[in-house]
Motif scaffolding. Structure first.
Motif, PDB file in Angstrom:
ATOM      1  N   ALA A  76       0.960  -1.295   0.207  1.00 26.03           N
ATOM      2  CA  ALA A  76      -0.016   0.025   0.110  1.00 26.03           C
ATOM      3  C   ALA A  76       0.890   1.099  -0.059  1.00 26.03           C
ATOM      4  O   ALA A  76       0.297   2.448  -0.428  1.00 26.03           O
ATOM      5  CB  ALA A  76      -1.078   0.089   1.185  1.00 26.03           C
ATOM      6  N   ARG A  77       2.152   1.232   0.675  1.00 26.46           N
ATOM      7  CA  ARG A  77       3.189   2.321   0.446  1.00 26.46           C
ATOM      8  C   ARG A  77       4.444   1.948   0.265  1.00 26.46           C
ATOM      9  O   ARG A  77       4.981   0.779   0.763  1.00 26.46           O
ATOM     10  CB  ARG A  77       3.036   2.815   2.005  1.00 26.46           C
ATOM     11  N   ILE A  78       5.063   2.507  -0.598  1.00 27.23           N
ATOM     12  CA  ILE A  78       6.501   2.554  -0.884  1.00 27.23           C
ATOM     13  C   ILE A  78       7.225   3.751  -0.934  1.00 27.23           C
ATOM     14  O   ILE A  78       6.872   4.613  -1.372  1.00 27.23           O
ATOM     15  CB  ILE A  78       6.665   1.821  -2.371  1.00 27.23           C
ATOM     16  N   VAL A  79       8.446   3.562   0.017  1.00 24.27           N
ATOM     17  CA  VAL A  79       9.332   4.688   0.249  1.00 24.27           C
ATOM     18  C   VAL A  79      10.711   4.478  -0.238  1.00 24.27           C
ATOM     19  O   VAL A  79      11.205   3.295  -0.054  1.00 24.27           O
ATOM     20  CB  VAL A  79       9.341   5.200   1.631  1.00 24.27           C
ATOM     21  N   LEU A  80      11.304   5.142  -1.111  1.00 31.16           N
ATOM     22  CA  LEU A  80      12.518   5.017  -1.566  1.00 31.16           C
ATOM     23  C   LEU A  80      13.450   5.790  -0.751  1.00 31.16           C
ATOM     24  O   LEU A  80      13.403   7.107  -0.550  1.00 31.16           O
ATOM     25  CB  LEU A  80      12.865   5.243  -2.982  1.00 31.16           C
ATOM     26  N   ILE A  81      14.574   5.412   0.022  1.00 31.56           N
ATOM     27  CA  ILE A  81      15.563   5.916   0.695  1.00 31.56           C
ATOM     28  C   ILE A  81      16.836   5.776   0.097  1.00 31.56           C
ATOM     29  O   ILE A  81      17.350   4.725  -0.102  1.00 31.56           O
ATOM     30  CB  ILE A  81      15.744   5.249   2.226  1.00 31.56           C
ATOM     31  N   SER A  82      17.551   7.033  -0.050  1.00 33.38           N
ATOM     32  CA  SER A  82      18.644   6.901  -0.925  1.00 33.38           C
ATOM     33  C   SER A  82      19.316   8.430  -0.395  1.00 33.38           C
ATOM     34  O   SER A  82      19.156   9.375   0.296  1.00 33.38           O
ATOM     35  CB  SER A  82      18.322   6.983  -2.516  1.00 33.38           C
ATOM     36  N   ARG A  83      20.697   8.629  -1.027  1.00 33.04           N
ATOM     37  CA  ARG A  83      21.676   9.587  -0.539  1.00 33.04           C
ATOM     38  C   ARG A  83      21.253  10.995  -1.527  1.00 33.04           C
ATOM     39  O   ARG A  83      21.700  11.915  -1.417  1.00 33.04           O
ATOM     40  CB  ARG A  83      22.919   9.279  -0.827  1.00 33.04           C
ATOM     41  N   ARG A  84      20.370  10.586  -2.664  1.00 34.94           N
ATOM     42  CA  ARG A  84      20.083  11.815  -3.548  1.00 34.94           C
ATOM     43  C   ARG A  84      18.759  11.320  -4.111  1.00 34.94           C
ATOM     44  O   ARG A  84      18.372  10.093  -4.283  1.00 34.94           O
ATOM     45  CB  ARG A  84      21.366  11.760  -4.748  1.00 34.94           C
ATOM     46  N   LYS A  85      18.239  12.343  -4.592  1.00 29.87           N
ATOM     47  CA  LYS A  85      16.804  12.283  -5.075  1.00 29.87           C
ATOM     48  C   LYS A  85      16.906  11.611  -6.458  1.00 29.87           C
ATOM     49  O   LYS A  85      17.635  11.789  -7.501  1.00 29.87           O
ATOM     50  CB  LYS A  85      16.046  13.277  -5.404  1.00 29.87           C
ATOM     51  N   LEU A  86      16.281  10.396  -6.751  1.00 27.86           N
ATOM     52  CA  LEU A  86      16.356   9.723  -8.032  1.00 27.86           C
ATOM     53  C   LEU A  86      15.294  10.377  -8.823  1.00 27.86           C
ATOM     54  O   LEU A  86      14.069  10.457  -8.669  1.00 27.86           O
ATOM     55  CB  LEU A  86      15.739   8.310  -7.656  1.00 27.86           C
ATOM     56  N   GLU A  87      15.574  10.326 -10.037  1.00 22.87           N
ATOM     57  CA  GLU A  87      14.753  11.113 -11.373  1.00 22.87           C
ATOM     58  C   GLU A  87      14.370   9.956 -12.087  1.00 22.87           C
ATOM     59  O   GLU A  87      14.962   9.017 -12.512  1.00 22.87           O
ATOM     60  CB  GLU A  87      15.734  11.911 -12.102  1.00 22.87           C
ATOM     61  N   TYR A  88      13.084   9.978 -12.377  1.00 20.62           N
ATOM     62  CA  TYR A  88      12.255   9.146 -13.202  1.00 20.62           C
ATOM     63  C   TYR A  88      11.325   9.732 -14.304  1.00 20.62           C
ATOM     64  O   TYR A  88      11.012  10.907 -14.157  1.00 20.62           O
ATOM     65  CB  TYR A  88      11.436   8.186 -12.360  1.00 20.62           C
ATOM     66  N   GLU A  89      11.354   9.050 -15.292  1.00 24.65           N
ATOM     67  CA  GLU A  89      10.486   9.509 -16.439  1.00 24.65           C
ATOM     68  C   GLU A  89       9.132   8.823 -16.528  1.00 24.65           C
ATOM     69  O   GLU A  89       8.067   9.377 -16.709  1.00 24.65           O
ATOM     70  CB  GLU A  89      10.980   9.210 -17.812  1.00 24.65           C
ATOM     71  N   ASP A  90       9.131   7.790 -15.874  1.00 26.79           N
ATOM     72  CA  ASP A  90       7.805   7.263 -15.748  1.00 26.79           C
ATOM     73  C   ASP A  90       6.688   7.673 -14.580  1.00 26.79           C
ATOM     74  O   ASP A  90       7.347   8.111 -13.577  1.00 26.79           O
ATOM     75  CB  ASP A  90       7.947   5.833 -15.179  1.00 26.79           C
ATOM     76  N   GLU A  91       5.617   8.147 -14.913  1.00 26.75           N
ATOM     77  CA  GLU A  91       4.689   8.981 -14.052  1.00 26.75           C
ATOM     78  C   GLU A  91       4.418   8.362 -12.690  1.00 26.75           C
ATOM     79  O   GLU A  91       4.276   8.785 -11.678  1.00 26.75           O
ATOM     80  CB  GLU A  91       3.536   9.121 -14.693  1.00 26.75           C
ATOM     81  N   GLU A  92       4.224   7.010 -12.770  1.00 24.92           N
ATOM     82  CA  GLU A  92       4.223   6.293 -11.558  1.00 24.92           C
ATOM     83  C   GLU A  92       5.236   6.378 -10.635  1.00 24.92           C
ATOM     84  O   GLU A  92       5.074   6.213  -9.657  1.00 24.92           O
ATOM     85  CB  GLU A  92       3.700   4.717 -12.129  1.00 24.92           C
ATOM     86  N   LEU A  93       6.471   6.372 -11.262  1.00 23.08           N
ATOM     87  CA  LEU A  93       7.611   6.241 -10.374  1.00 23.08           C
ATOM     88  C   LEU A  93       7.765   7.687  -9.706  1.00 23.08           C
ATOM     89  O   LEU A  93       8.464   7.761  -8.589  1.00 23.08           O
ATOM     90  CB  LEU A  93       8.881   5.908 -11.232  1.00 23.08           C
ATOM     91  N   LYS A  94       7.403   8.583 -10.539  1.00 21.33           N
ATOM     92  CA  LYS A  94       7.555  10.077  -9.952  1.00 21.33           C
ATOM     93  C   LYS A  94       6.734  10.164  -8.703  1.00 21.33           C
ATOM     94  O   LYS A  94       7.044  11.094  -7.901  1.00 21.33           O
ATOM     95  CB  LYS A  94       7.099  10.928 -11.169  1.00 21.33           C
ATOM     96  N   LYS A  95       5.770   9.549  -8.697  1.00 22.02           N
ATOM     97  CA  LYS A  95       4.726   9.571  -7.485  1.00 22.02           C
ATOM     98  C   LYS A  95       5.275   8.965  -6.180  1.00 22.02           C
ATOM     99  O   LYS A  95       4.750   9.299  -4.923  1.00 22.02           O
ATOM    100  CB  LYS A  95       3.373   9.112  -7.834  1.00 22.02           C
ATOM    101  N   LEU A  96       6.342   8.148  -6.407  1.00 26.43           N
ATOM    102  CA  LEU A  96       6.744   7.375  -4.880  1.00 26.43           C
ATOM    103  C   LEU A  96       7.389   8.375  -4.124  1.00 26.43           C
ATOM    104  O   LEU A  96       8.080   9.374  -4.509  1.00 26.43           O
ATOM    105  CB  LEU A  96       7.814   6.326  -5.503  1.00 26.43           C
ATOM    106  N   GLU A  97       7.020   8.174  -2.703  1.00 30.13           N
ATOM    107  CA  GLU A  97       7.877   8.979  -1.569  1.00 30.13           C
ATOM    108  C   GLU A  97       9.198   8.889  -1.697  1.00 30.13           C
ATOM    109  O   GLU A  97       9.795   7.662  -1.795  1.00 30.13           O
ATOM    110  CB  GLU A  97       7.346   8.645  -0.484  1.00 30.13           C
ATOM    111  N   GLN A  98      10.060   9.619  -1.682  1.00 22.81           N
ATOM    112  CA  GLN A  98      11.463   9.386  -1.524  1.00 22.81           C
ATOM    113  C   GLN A  98      12.113  10.189  -0.331  1.00 22.81           C
ATOM    114  O   GLN A  98      11.619  11.464  -0.033  1.00 22.81           O
ATOM    115  CB  GLN A  98      12.067  10.199  -2.799  1.00 22.81           C
ATOM    116  N   ARG A  99      12.942   9.807   0.461  1.00 23.02           N
ATOM    117  CA  ARG A  99      13.562  10.503   1.481  1.00 23.02           C
ATOM    118  C   ARG A  99      15.144  10.345   1.171  1.00 23.02           C
ATOM    119  O   ARG A  99      15.649   9.336   0.945  1.00 23.02           O
ATOM    120  CB  ARG A  99      13.397   9.513   2.904  1.00 23.02           C
TER     121      ARG A  99
END
Length: 271
Positions: A76-99
């Motif tokens: 129901a919820r996916i969070v990406l945790i990384s050292r920098r913001k990840l850039e995506y072209e796919d609209e679904e990936l753009k909506k993911l929460e990033q920390r």
């Protein structure tokens, strides 16, 4: 001339016997679930409204995992945790929460970023050639262990780590030694479930060019076709194995998932 013909014939015979042996001893076991069972398993897991984080989503195993997570939607919820913001072209990936975090300061600054997840995936990884000895140890051991500790403190129940076949903390080789130590220390943290994946050589088309790896993969393809589990692991099979192992409600405790089981799990995910 006849001697050369005899030698070539002998060589071909030896290769044929070897390939036959590999084919017999390294076949993938049948899928553990039928298609209908798999679909029901996934639907049941979705209804639990679980959450997950992925660390290392910019690497090859992380990208493959994220692709399957987004495709199958078990969480129901996916969070990406990384050292920098990840850039995506796919609209679904753009909506993911990033920390975005500082991995050197997880203990001091980022404990809250790991709070409240059911499942944690660690796909961090590098090479000694790219990061140097100290950098390799920092990423493969220090960062991975810090992530695992923060996840445990934050309530993560199932922690999953991509490791490698052949790891051994008593190994002469730094790569296997560090990964072996990391695997053991993560298992000792006391998660309800820990899954350590130990794939063989990953078959993947990397964005980062590694000429020697390209040559090795080309040479491995015939062996991978005849004996899939012997020396290689397709990256998508690893990702699917991780998803299936997430939703199948396996036994508690530490679990080492070897390459043969990775293939069996990955090939079972047919939805």
């Amino acid at each position: 001339m006849f001697n050369w013909i005899a030698r070539i014939s002998t060589g071909i015979g030896i290769v044929a016997v070897l390939l036959a042996y590999l084919s017999f001893h390294h076949q993938v076991d049948p899928p553990i679930y039928a298609h209908t069972e798999m679909d029901a398993l996934l639907q049941n897991f979705r209804q639990l409204n679980r959450s997950c984080f992925i660390v290392g989503a910019s690497g090859e195993s992380g990208k493959a995992l994220l692709k399957e997570v987004v495709r199958l939607k078990p969480f129901a919820r996916i969070v990406l945790i990384s050292r920098r913001k990840l850039e995506y072209e796919d609209e679904e990936l753009k909506k993911l929460e990033q920390r975005v975090i500082d991995f050197d300061k997880i203990d001091e600054l980022h404990q809250n970023d790991f709070q409240g997840f059911d499942v944690g995936y660690s796909c961090l990884g590098t090479t000694r050639g790219k990061a140097g000895k100290e950098g390799f140890i920092k990423i493969e051991h220090d960062y991975t262990l810090s992530v695992a500790k923060a996840a445990k403190a934050g309530g993560t129940k199932h922690f999953q780590l991509v490791s490698s076949r052949g790891v051994d903390e008593n190994s002469f080789f730094l790569y296997y030694q560090v990964k072996g130590q990391t695997d053991r220390e993560v298992c000792e943290l006391g998660f309800e479930r820990v899954s350590i994946y130990r794939p063989a050589v990953l078959l993947v088309d990397r964005v980062e060019r590694r000429p020697l790896e390209k040559v090795a993969q080309a040479l491995l393809k015939p062996v991978a076709y005849i004996a899939p589990t012997f020396i290689s692991t397709p990256i998508d099979i690893l990702a699917k194995a991780m998803i299936l192992n997430t939703i199948n409600n396996g036994p508690p405790g530490a679990q080492i998932v070897d390459n043969k089981e990775i293939h069996q799990l990955g090939n079972s995910l047919t939805v």
